[in-house]
Design an enzyme around this catalytic site. Structure first.
Site, PDB file in Angstrom:
ATOM      1  N   ALA A   1       0.781  -1.239   0.173  1.00  0.00           N
ATOM      2  CA  ALA A   1       0.076   0.002   0.000  1.00  0.00           C
ATOM      3  C   ALA A   1       0.833   1.337   0.219  1.00  0.00           C
ATOM      4  O   ALA A   1       0.146   2.418   0.255  1.00  0.00           O
ATOM      5  CB  ALA A   1      -1.048   0.174   1.271  1.00  0.00           C
ATOM      6  N   ALA A   2       1.997   1.139  -0.305  1.00  0.00           N
ATOM      7  CA  ALA A   2       2.917   2.393  -0.034  1.00  0.00           C
ATOM      8  C   ALA A   2       2.329   3.183  -1.490  1.00  0.00           C
ATOM      9  O   ALA A   2       2.498   4.530  -1.499  1.00  0.00           O
ATOM     10  CB  ALA A   2       4.368   2.115  -0.347  1.00  0.00           C
ATOM     11  N   GLY A   3       2.174   2.500  -2.603  1.00  0.00           N
ATOM     12  CA  GLY A   3       1.555   3.167  -3.994  1.00  0.00           C
ATOM     13  C   GLY A   3       0.324   3.864  -3.718  1.00  0.00           C
ATOM     14  O   GLY A   3       0.190   5.076  -4.094  1.00  0.00           O
ATOM     15  N   ASP A   4      -0.553   3.442  -3.080  1.00  0.00           N
ATOM     16  CA  ASP A   4      -1.821   3.761  -2.430  1.00  0.00           C
ATOM     17  C   ASP A   4      -1.619   5.043  -1.610  1.00  0.00           C
ATOM     18  O   ASP A   4      -2.342   5.954  -1.919  1.00  0.00           O
ATOM     19  CB  ASP A   4      -2.637   2.738  -1.688  1.00  0.00           C
ATOM     20  CG  ASP A   4      -2.867   1.470  -2.609  1.00  0.00           C
ATOM     21  OD1 ASP A   4      -2.790   1.598  -3.832  1.00  0.00           O
ATOM     22  OD2 ASP A   4      -2.883   0.351  -1.969  1.00  0.00           O
TER      23      ASP A   4
HETATM   24  O1  RIB Z   1      -1.782  -1.895  -2.933  1.00  0.00           O
HETATM   25  C1  RIB Z   1      -2.051  -2.840  -2.112  1.00  0.00           C
HETATM   26  C2  RIB Z   1      -3.268  -3.480  -1.951  1.00  0.00           C
HETATM   27  O2  RIB Z   1      -3.251  -4.104  -3.266  1.00  0.00           O
HETATM   28  C3  RIB Z   1      -3.341  -4.726  -0.973  1.00  0.00           C
HETATM   29  O3  RIB Z   1      -4.152  -3.960   0.102  1.00  0.00           O
HETATM   30  C4  RIB Z   1      -4.219  -5.696  -1.690  1.00  0.00           C
HETATM   31  O4  RIB Z   1      -5.604  -5.673  -1.076  1.00  0.00           O
HETATM   32  C5  RIB Z   1      -4.170  -5.137  -3.297  1.00  0.00           C
HETATM   33  O5  RIB Z   1      -5.497  -4.991  -3.604  1.00  0.00           O
END
Ligand code: RIB
Length: 313
Positions: A259-262
């Site tokens: 989730a670093a990209g998120d």
């Molecule tokens: O970007 C990370 C996410 O990718 C995770 O939380 C997982 O659920 C996938 O969707």
């Protein structure tokens, strides 16, 4: 407009995190050194939480199943004060799940089982509700864990309304050029940039070149994330001149890069909404995502505004 939310349309997954010393090969059985951990995730939901923790109101649209994971995923968003009125409970498909293999260096390999996420926006009722909400939104944030047709439709609608569109091209999939040209900010990592451009991206220099090529193809702002090497931003300045900037990431001990990209996509959206200048916005997003990798889990590891501000100063 000040209190209007950012609208995130995307996936909600229950992440099943398995620690591994290395990846198994085909036909091999490995024993994990620790127990299974369940963490709320999904790229859409993670980006919504990242934005909310950075202090901007968020509405999330998506789909979960009738199973307990669905309830937990929605409750977890509500705990961050995210409006979940547009999260539909699907009667046929189960909630999305992600199987995350977390290595000793914090690297991961993920398999997503999309479930209900792949039905987002396929029905007219949800599409209508999302389009209506979009008229009150400050920005639209999308990723590719929902049907591509939904993404393309929503981008076109948001473009007509005239709100900024942030699209995270993850997981990597080719997308129509017309759609990419309607996006305000395209966020992509090295793998995604390589797929989209057909050129290898493995250094800051590659990112500068590929980011510029994509920008020249008509994508207004291109943000290319490079893990521990930070990120590159390509955009036009006030005089229409192409600018390419690179922000190095602070050195940290990586615990979990999930989730670093998120976090980066969410933070960059917040910075843009707040009117930060491009170099400030990039520094903000790189700092937030660097904090993320020092903590375990997708949503569990996303930083709060005060923590990002403290690291920045
Ligand atoms: O970007 C990370 C996410 O990718 C995770 O939380 C997982 O659920 C996938 O969707």
């Amino acid at each position: 407009m000040g209190h209007n939310p950012i609208l995130v349309v995307g996936s909600l997954n229950m992440d099943q995190v398995v620690r591994v010393c290395r990846m198994p090969t085909w036909g091999e059985t490995l024993l994990s050194p620790s127990s299974l951990q369940l963490v709320a995730g999904g790229k859409g939901a993670n980006q919504a939480v990242a934005i909310a923790r950075l202090g901007v109101p968020v509405s999330m649209a998506g789909r979960v199943g009738t199973d307990p994971f669905g309830t937990q995923l929605v409750t977890s968003l509500q705990a961050d004060a995210i409006d979940t009125g547009l999260v539909v409970v699907d009667q046929e498909e189960s909630s999305g799940a992600a199987f995350i293999f977390l290595g000793p260096d914090g690297d991961n390999a993920i398999v997503v089982v999309p479930g209900a996420n792949m039905r987002v926006g396929l029905d007219q009722a949800q599409m209508f509700a999302i389009s209506t909400a979009m008229r009150q939104a400050r920005a639209l944030v999308l990723q590719l864990e929902i049907p591509l047709a939904t993404v393309q439709n929503l981008v076109a609608t948001a473009w007509h309304i005239g709100i900024p569109i942030v699209l995270n091209l993850a997981p990597a999939q080719p997308l129509a050029v017309e759609t990419l040209r309607q996006v305000s900010v395209l966020v992509l990592n090295e793998t995604e940039a390589s797929l989209l451009s057909g050129q290898r991206v493995s250094s800051v220099e590659d990112a500068r070149i590929v980011g510029t090529v994509l920008h020249e193809q008509g994508i207004a702002t291109v943000a290319l994330t490079l893990g521990s090497r930070g990120a590159v931003l390509v955009f036009d300045d006030a005089h229409g001149q192409t600018c390419v900037i690179h922000q190095q990431a602070p050195k940290v001990q990586v615990v979990d890069s999930t989730a670093a990209g998120d976090c980066f996509a969410g933070a960059l959206t917040v910075a843009i909404i707040e009117g930060k200048l491009p170099d400030e916005a990039l520094r903000f997003a790189v700092t937030a995502s660097t904090l993320k990798v020092t903590r375990f889990g997708a949503q569990s590891g996303l930083p709060r505004r005060a923590e990002v501000d403290a690291m920045l100063h």
